[in-house]
Design a protein around this motif. Structure first.
Motif, PDB file in Angstrom:
ATOM      1  N   ARG A 148      -1.042  -0.108  -4.019  1.00  0.00           N
ATOM      2  CA  ARG A 148      -2.441   0.175  -3.736  1.00  0.00           C
ATOM      3  C   ARG A 148      -2.607   1.505  -3.002  1.00  0.00           C
ATOM      4  NH1 ARG A 148      -3.970  -4.228   0.002  1.00  0.00           N
ATOM      5  NH2 ARG A 148      -1.748  -4.623   0.267  1.00  0.00           N
ATOM      6  N   ASP A 149      -3.786   2.091  -3.147  1.00  0.00           N
ATOM      7  CA  ASP A 149      -4.198   3.270  -2.370  1.00  0.00           C
ATOM      8  C   ASP A 149      -3.258   4.456  -2.558  1.00  0.00           C
ATOM      9  OD1 ASP A 149      -6.177   1.583  -1.303  1.00  0.00           O
ATOM     10  OD2 ASP A 149      -4.889   0.976   0.356  1.00  0.00           O
ATOM     11  N   THR A 156       0.847  -1.185   0.000  1.00  0.00           N
ATOM     12  CA  THR A 156       0.000   0.000   0.000  1.00  0.00           C
ATOM     13  C   THR A 156       0.885   1.237   0.000  1.00  0.00           C
ATOM     14  OG1 THR A 156      -0.098   0.183   2.407  1.00  0.00           O
ATOM     15  CG2 THR A 156      -1.750  -1.235   1.328  1.00  0.00           C
ATOM     16  N   GLU A 161      -4.826   2.371  -7.923  1.00  0.00           N
ATOM     17  CA  GLU A 161      -3.655   1.498  -7.919  1.00  0.00           C
ATOM     18  C   GLU A 161      -2.682   1.923  -9.009  1.00  0.00           C
ATOM     19  OE1 GLU A 161      -5.234  -2.708  -6.018  1.00  0.00           O
ATOM     20  OE2 GLU A 161      -4.903  -2.578  -8.185  1.00  0.00           O
ATOM     21  N   GLU A 207      -4.535   7.921  -1.396  1.00  0.00           N
ATOM     22  CA  GLU A 207      -4.922   8.086   0.009  1.00  0.00           C
ATOM     23  C   GLU A 207      -4.388   9.380   0.610  1.00  0.00           C
ATOM     24  OE1 GLU A 207      -4.376   5.768   4.318  1.00  0.00           O
ATOM     25  OE2 GLU A 207      -3.685   4.843   2.445  1.00  0.00           O
TER      26      GLU A 207
END
Length: 573
Positions: free
Chosen positions: A146-147, A121, A468, A150
């Protein structure tokens, strides 16, 4: 490169009847905004070369060698491939869900240790995980992060938002709403001109041909300019701030990005960022799919899925009888055309549960597999009835990335089955120059099954979700199919781990025909290496001359190189 230069100097000395040490080389003139290329093979010229004083024809040392061996003209023959436009009637005629782990299963190769891809992540990376990335990257394995959105400000990447932002930056907005763009229609791979507002409406609402067959359009490299950050400054700043592994990816301060080492007064290659906006559909149609066909980038690349949008959610799409023309398809050993066969085999994938004849197939081993294969000519595809309820809101694109060591077998398969593929105007492919660099093939689920059956290889296959980022090592052939309308932002970089592969690809492109789409050496990786090495040696010499102490200017410059300058600039923004 040094050996080639010494050999050429020895030959020149022999021609002049001198000792090699007495050969004086003339300094070539090259302006800062000019690129020097070999006029024969189009490879960038970094140092020694030969030049004709009459016509200014430049020849690299390898072509000089080819002249002496009689092989100079081996790549000069132009290859003309014609595709007939047969009109509109002719045109219409696995992955286990590992998103909660450190790793994501993407292949089922027997006796292999690389079936799982590293999938951290963004939070993991910020806590310091570069070494783990490097362990996979040096082996030529893709990485999924991932993310990545964020820690951003939440700026919307929806096409209408980007469109309005571009209008604000445009000096004259008169007639902007009537501005037309050239998109690619994935049904016949020809350019179509469409009003930009209509294109973006189709991104969210969907478009269809007159017989209700889905219309899949792609808009490459938008806005149409190299200066992405100038045209969309807020989106550019957001993208740069969200870059994972900025030591490699930061286009200005990445200390491990060799593209950064080029001097400021030299014309640099276009490394991005670039946006790709395309429609998508969960079902694999077999013709007219929204895909990026199989190809291989000259450099390392990172692609981020910034936006998804579901399309054709309520449409009842159907195909005409005769969707595939049997007379043009090569039958298999059983005499049955390939499109009548149901897929089988062990191709890995990840998704939610679904029945076997839906979009996601579950095998006897309990593994979900993406796709339902080529459909029958008389089937009527309906999005609501083909298992697309198993596609989550975050799912965006289906990726297939091949290992470098499987390239020769992949090429052999494509040459063997080329007539089963279609390209321009949906015509069967008759001639292949290079199966990967031509970028004319997309392997469906059925073709991937046959590839594993006949040659024993398979790609890493996974679904890229919203937010992603996918890192693709140089030299890894890959293809992408959009499961929904997607906006992707791509950036190229050159890592020390893969510079040898970049050079190998440069030599591979050099042997392509003169008019080939991939012929030109746009990366100039040899020039990057020269400047990166020169800069490193210069710093080392200064450091040693001061007994290991740095000046304030050098410390400040190193601070920019290690990414702290980028972070400080982002804080100011």
């Amino acid at each position: 490169m040094v050996d080639e230069q010494r050999t050429e100097i020895d030959i020149e000395a022999s021609i002049r009847g001198l000792m090699p040490t007495y050969v004086k080389l003339q300094q070539a003139e090259c302006h800062p905004d000019e690129r020097m290329f070999c006029n024969n093979c189009r490879t960038s010229i970094v140092d020694l070369h030969r030049n004709c004083p009459s016509c200014s024809y430049d020849l690299c040392l390898k072509c000089c060698r080819d002249v002496r061996t009689g092989e100079l003209f081996r790549s000069n023959s132009a290859v003309e491939i014609r595709y007939e436009d047969r009109g509109k009637d002719y045109l219409h005629a696995g992955q286990v869900d590992d998103t909660n782990t450190t790793l994501r299963k993407a292949a089922c190769r027997e006796d292999s240790t690389d079936n799982y891809l590293y999938c951290p992540t963004s939070r993991d990376i910020r806590e310091g995980d570069v070494e783990h990335f490097q362990k996979h990257w040096v082996k030529g394995e893709p990485v999924i992060v991932r993310d990545v959105l964020e820690f951003t400000s939440g700026l919307s990447w929806e096409p209408m938002v980007m469109w309005r932002a571009l209008r604000e930056k445009t000096k004259s907005r008169a007639g902007f709403e009537h501005f037309a763009v050239k998109a690619i229609d994935c049904l016949d791979w020809c350019e179509v001109e469409i009003n930009i507002h209509q294109f973006f409406r189709g991104y969210t609402d969907g478009r269809a041909h007159s017989n209700y067959w889905p219309e899949m359009l792609k808009l490459k490299d938008w806005p149409p300019a190299n200066a992405f950050e100038e045209r969309l400054p807020r989106h550019g700043a957001e993208f740069i701030s969200a870059l994972p592994f900025q030591e490699y990816t930061d286009p200005r301060y990445g200390i491990l990005n060799l593209a950064v080492k080029l001097p400021k007064n030299i014309l640099k290659p276009d490394m991005g960022p670039k946006t790709y906006i395309a429609y998508g559909l969960a079902q694999e149609l077999g013709r007219g799919d929204s895909v990026t066909k199989l190809h291989c980038d000259m450099s390392d690349a990172k692609e981020e899925n910034a936006s998804n949008s579901v399309i054709f959610s309520d449409a009842d799409l159907h195909a005409k009888d005769g969707y595939l023309d049997n007379r043009e398809l090569v039958p298999d050993i059983s005499g049955q055309p390939a499109w009548k066969k149901k897929p089988s085999g062990k191709l890995c994938g990840s998704h939610g549960s679904a029945s076997q004849d839906e979009y996601v197939e579950r095998g006897s081993d309990g593994i979900d597999r993406v796709g339902s294969g080529e459909m029958m000519a008389d089937e009527k595809p309906s999005v609501s009835g083909q298992g697309t309820e198993s596609i989550s809101a975050e799912d965006g694109a289906l990726w297939d990335i091949f290992r470098r060591e499987d390239s020769e077998k992949l090429q052999a398969y494509l040459r063997k089955h080329c007539r089963e593929f279609r390209h321009l105007h949906c015509c069967p492919i008759d001639k292949v120059v290079h199966p990967i660099h031509d970028q004319i093939f997309y392997l469906t689920l059925e073709h991937k099954r046959k590839l594993k059956e006949e040659f024993g290889i398979e790609p890493w296959t996974f679904v890229q979700k919203l937010g992603e980022a996918v890192f693709i090592p140089a030299g890894c052939a890959h293809q992408v199919r959009n499961l929904k309308s997607c906006i992707k932002v791509a950036l190229d970089f050159v890592s020390p781990e893969n510079v040898d592969e970049c050079i190998r690809l440069t030599e591979e492109f050099r042997d392509l025909p003169q008019d080939h789409r991939a012929k030109e050496d746009k990366l100039e990786v040899k020039k990057m290496m020269v400047h990166a090495t020169s800069k490193a040696v210069e710093k080392l010499q200064k450091y040693r001359s001061r007994g290991g102490e740095q000046t304030e200017e050098e410390a400040e410059e190193d601070g920019e190189d290690d990414g702290s300058g980028a972070a400080a600039e982002q804080d100011r923004r």
